[in-house]
Design an enzyme around this catalytic site. Structure first.
Site, PDB file in Angstrom:
ATOM      1  N   GLU A  93       0.742  -1.264   0.213  1.00 42.74           N
ATOM      2  CA  GLU A  93      -0.260   0.011   0.311  1.00 42.74           C
ATOM      3  C   GLU A  93       0.959   1.378   0.015  1.00 42.74           C
ATOM      4  O   GLU A  93       2.098   1.213   0.230  1.00 42.74           O
ATOM      5  CB  GLU A  93      -0.397   0.222   1.296  1.00 42.74           C
ATOM      6  CG  GLU A  93      -1.855  -1.399   1.392  1.00 42.74           C
ATOM      7  CD  GLU A  93      -2.932  -0.933   3.029  1.00 42.74           C
ATOM      8  OE1 GLU A  93      -3.963  -1.883   2.825  1.00 42.74           O
ATOM      9  OE2 GLU A  93      -2.826  -0.262   3.595  1.00 42.74           O
ATOM     10  N   CYS A 106       3.076   8.452   1.090  1.00 39.81           N
ATOM     11  CA  CYS A 106       3.472   7.481   2.122  1.00 39.81           C
ATOM     12  C   CYS A 106       3.770   6.522   1.158  1.00 39.81           C
ATOM     13  O   CYS A 106       2.534   5.726   1.380  1.00 39.81           O
ATOM     14  CB  CYS A 106       2.389   7.433   3.029  1.00 39.81           C
ATOM     15  SG  CYS A 106       2.291   9.087   4.568  1.00 39.81           S
ATOM     16  N   CYS A 113       4.217  -7.316   8.164  1.00 37.26           N
ATOM     17  CA  CYS A 113       4.957  -6.601   8.707  1.00 37.26           C
ATOM     18  C   CYS A 113       5.226  -7.667  10.217  1.00 37.26           C
ATOM     19  O   CYS A 113       4.058  -7.729  10.042  1.00 37.26           O
ATOM     20  CB  CYS A 113       4.551  -5.268   9.399  1.00 37.26           C
ATOM     21  SG  CYS A 113       6.132  -4.307  10.678  1.00 37.26           S
ATOM     22  N   CYS A 117       2.627  -4.939  16.611  1.00 38.11           N
ATOM     23  CA  CYS A 117       2.290  -3.844  17.434  1.00 38.11           C
ATOM     24  C   CYS A 117       0.375  -3.320  17.631  1.00 38.11           C
ATOM     25  O   CYS A 117       0.164  -3.651  16.349  1.00 38.11           O
ATOM     26  CB  CYS A 117       2.750  -2.156  16.420  1.00 38.11           C
ATOM     27  SG  CYS A 117       4.312  -2.059  16.417  1.00 38.11           S
ATOM     28  N   CYS A 120      -1.874  -1.403  15.007  1.00 34.86           N
ATOM     29  CA  CYS A 120      -1.403  -1.076  13.596  1.00 34.86           C
ATOM     30  C   CYS A 120      -2.079  -2.514  12.725  1.00 34.86           C
ATOM     31  O   CYS A 120      -2.030  -3.944  12.943  1.00 34.86           O
ATOM     32  CB  CYS A 120      -0.134  -1.636  13.469  1.00 34.86           C
ATOM     33  SG  CYS A 120       0.790  -1.295  11.273  1.00 34.86           S
ATOM     34  N   GLY A 171       5.372  -2.178   7.044  1.00 32.29           N
ATOM     35  CA  GLY A 171       6.786  -2.399   7.233  1.00 32.29           C
ATOM     36  C   GLY A 171       7.661  -1.278   8.227  1.00 32.29           C
ATOM     37  O   GLY A 171       6.904  -0.036   8.335  1.00 32.29           O
ATOM     38  N   GLU A 172       8.871  -2.320   7.985  1.00 36.36           N
ATOM     39  CA  GLU A 172       9.541  -1.538   9.476  1.00 36.36           C
ATOM     40  C   GLU A 172      10.226  -0.933   8.372  1.00 36.36           C
ATOM     41  O   GLU A 172      11.754  -2.318   7.940  1.00 36.36           O
ATOM     42  CB  GLU A 172       9.628  -1.913  10.296  1.00 36.36           C
ATOM     43  CG  GLU A 172      11.161  -1.936  11.459  1.00 36.36           C
ATOM     44  CD  GLU A 172      11.185  -0.359  11.786  1.00 36.36           C
ATOM     45  OE1 GLU A 172      11.746   0.239  11.232  1.00 36.36           O
ATOM     46  OE2 GLU A 172       9.914   0.171  12.647  1.00 36.36           O
ATOM     47  N   SER A 203      10.022   6.144   9.303  1.00 33.89           N
ATOM     48  CA  SER A 203       8.913   6.397  10.767  1.00 33.89           C
ATOM     49  C   SER A 203       9.611   4.918  10.979  1.00 33.89           C
ATOM     50  O   SER A 203       9.830   4.125  10.092  1.00 33.89           O
ATOM     51  CB  SER A 203       7.504   6.718   9.786  1.00 33.89           C
ATOM     52  OG  SER A 203       6.533   6.083  11.628  1.00 33.89           O
ATOM     53  N   SER A 226       8.048   6.435  16.177  1.00 32.21           N
ATOM     54  CA  SER A 226       6.757   5.717  16.777  1.00 32.21           C
ATOM     55  C   SER A 226       6.481   5.291  18.528  1.00 32.21           C
ATOM     56  O   SER A 226       7.200   4.214  18.465  1.00 32.21           O
ATOM     57  CB  SER A 226       6.136   4.055  16.440  1.00 32.21           C
ATOM     58  OG  SER A 226       4.898   3.888  16.078  1.00 32.21           O
ATOM     59  N   LEU A 227       6.723   5.861  18.707  1.00 30.51           N
ATOM     60  CA  LEU A 227       6.313   5.922  20.746  1.00 30.51           C
ATOM     61  C   LEU A 227       5.340   5.282  21.139  1.00 30.51           C
ATOM     62  O   LEU A 227       5.134   4.165  21.722  1.00 30.51           O
ATOM     63  CB  LEU A 227       7.205   7.523  21.186  1.00 30.51           C
ATOM     64  CG  LEU A 227       7.530   7.529  23.485  1.00 30.51           C
ATOM     65  CD1 LEU A 227       8.658   6.282  22.536  1.00 30.51           C
ATOM     66  CD2 LEU A 227       7.343   8.531  23.357  1.00 30.51           C
ATOM     67  N   ASN A 302      -6.835   5.310  14.623  1.00 28.57           N
ATOM     68  CA  ASN A 302      -8.176   4.965  13.191  1.00 28.57           C
ATOM     69  C   ASN A 302      -8.872   4.460  13.965  1.00 28.57           C
ATOM     70  O   ASN A 302      -8.489   3.004  15.020  1.00 28.57           O
ATOM     71  CB  ASN A 302      -6.413   4.567  12.552  1.00 28.57           C
ATOM     72  CG  ASN A 302      -7.467   4.976  10.979  1.00 28.57           C
ATOM     73  OD1 ASN A 302      -8.940   3.832  10.365  1.00 28.57           O
ATOM     74  ND2 ASN A 302      -7.766   5.325   9.596  1.00 28.57           N
ATOM     75  N   CYS A 345      -2.531   2.179   7.360  1.00 27.69           N
ATOM     76  CA  CYS A 345      -1.777   1.313   6.406  1.00 27.69           C
ATOM     77  C   CYS A 345      -2.864  -0.093   6.723  1.00 27.69           C
ATOM     78  O   CYS A 345      -2.515  -0.831   7.782  1.00 27.69           O
ATOM     79  CB  CYS A 345      -0.078   1.146   7.302  1.00 27.69           C
ATOM     80  SG  CYS A 345       0.755   2.134   6.582  1.00 27.69           S
TER      81      CYS A 345
END
Length: 368
Positions: A93, A106, A113, A117, A120, A171-172, A203, A226-227, A302, A345
């Site tokens: 995406e 983006c 991924c 998380c 996500c 993804g990371e 990110s 991303s905290l 979201n 995402c």
């Protein structure tokens, strides 16, 4: 080298020069091809009239592959989400976010991924594979062509420009660091896509060894972390990677990250009702970030996300931001974009998978 498989997209200028030498051509032909691919975005060798017919025939034997559009969604606010299909059928995406003075894209760096998380949706897809540099850059080239966008801060005066790029799709990025670093070189090269590193943001959840490698890379982008928690106990639950790289270690790597001029590290904080949005959380966040040149993007969860989490109510978001701002920590509430198309995402991919499963089930029912 991707050229061994016949794919040219994703190769650097040096790699293309080496390919030309292998073909018995002068090295400068590699530079010409590089600029044709990335600067002028000529993806048909037949249109590269600076080359001889024999060289164009050799180039035509290679491939220059962009992803294929599988599905798209357009929101009322202009946000456009693309579900793109790669040559092996994997889907990724990217999201184009138009604003009055800029257009931000983006993009994904992995299919799926592995980080799991809780907030996500990409985590629900699992990990499929890393993208190669050509697949990372191919998303940009596809959208540039689809929307007829120029590249860079001002464009060419006759059409709008893609001004900002964020590596925060699927993804990371730091788990695919070699491909990301190669892509960044081509992105920032004046002979390539020519986008200033100041307009590129990476990110990440904060993988400490890779963060330190990124800090020493030839192209150093803006950094967004991303905290989403102020204690290791909460972040462990939300983001399992925190058990390996806890908050203190991530913040130390951020403190060592090279910043120029007025650059700051951005901390992305997804606000979840009753989880990480208390006044105490806000005060702890101020204390954690006090030693750093930083700013905070507050993002209400979201509503398309799962796992029983809910977005913080508006009054809680407002209060959280007021506490940060009252302590001189720059904080911005990011207006959700593309809400009706679930622009977070993973959602379009999951929706497409669900539709595909429903269609297959319907066909099976019909055939019974």
């Amino acid at each position: 080298m991707a050229a061994s498989r016949g794919e040219l997209l994703g190769l650097t200028e040096d790699e293309l020069a080496a390919l030309m030498v292998d073909w018995g051509e002068k090295p400068y032909r590699g530079r010409q091809l590089y600029q044709a691919l990335y600067r002028r975005r000529q993806l048909d060798p037949g249109s590269m009239t600076e080359f001889s017919r024999s060289l164009r025939r050799k180039l035509a034997s290679c491939t220059i592959t962009l992803p294929r559009l599988h599905r798209r969604q357009l929101a009322a606010d202009g946000t456009e989400k693309y579900l793109l299909e790669l040559t092996d059928g994997e889907k990724i995406e990217c999201v184009l976010i138009p604003e009055r003075k800029r257009n931000t894209l983006c993009i994904s760096t992995q299919a799926g991924c592995p980080l799991d998380c809780r907030f996500c949706l990409t985590a629900m897809l699992g990990f499929r594979r890393n993208l190669d540099p050509g697949e990372i850059l191919g998303q940009i080239l596809y959208v540039l062509g689809d929307k007829d966008l120029a590249m860079g801060s001002t464009g060419d005066g006759s059409r709008p420009a893609l001004t900002n790029l964020v590596l925060m799709g699927m993804g990371e990025p730091l788990l695919n660091l070699d491909s990301v670093l190669k892509s960044l070189i081509i992105l920032a090269d004046p002979g390539g896509l020519a986008l200033s590193p100041r307009r590129i943001t990476l990110s990440t959840v904060g993988l400490v060894p890779q963060l330190r490698k990124l800090a020493r890379a030839p192209v150093v982008p803006n950094l967004a972390i991303s905290l989403s928690a102020t204690t290791d106990e909460v972040r462990d639950r939300l983001m399992p990677v925190n058990r390996r790289y806890p908050i203190e270690a991530v913040l130390q790597a951020c403190a060592d990250y090279p910043l120029k001029g007025n650059q700051r590290v951005t901390f992305e904080y997804v606000l979840m009702d009753g989880v990480n949005d208390s006044d105490d959380d806000a005060r702890r966040l101020v204390k954690l970030l006090a030693p750093l040149r930083s700013k905070v993007n507050l993002l209400p969860l979201n509503p398309g996300n799962a796992n029983g989490l809910k977005p913080s109510p508006p009054d809680r978001v407002k209060r959280f931001r007021e506490i940060l701002a009252g302590k001189s920590l720059p904080a911005y509430v990011r207006k959700p974009r593309g809400m009706e198309i679930f622009a977070a995402c993973g959602q379009l991919h999951l929706a497409a998978d669900q539709l595909s499963r429903t269609t297959r089930t319907s066909r099976l029912d019909t055939n019974r």
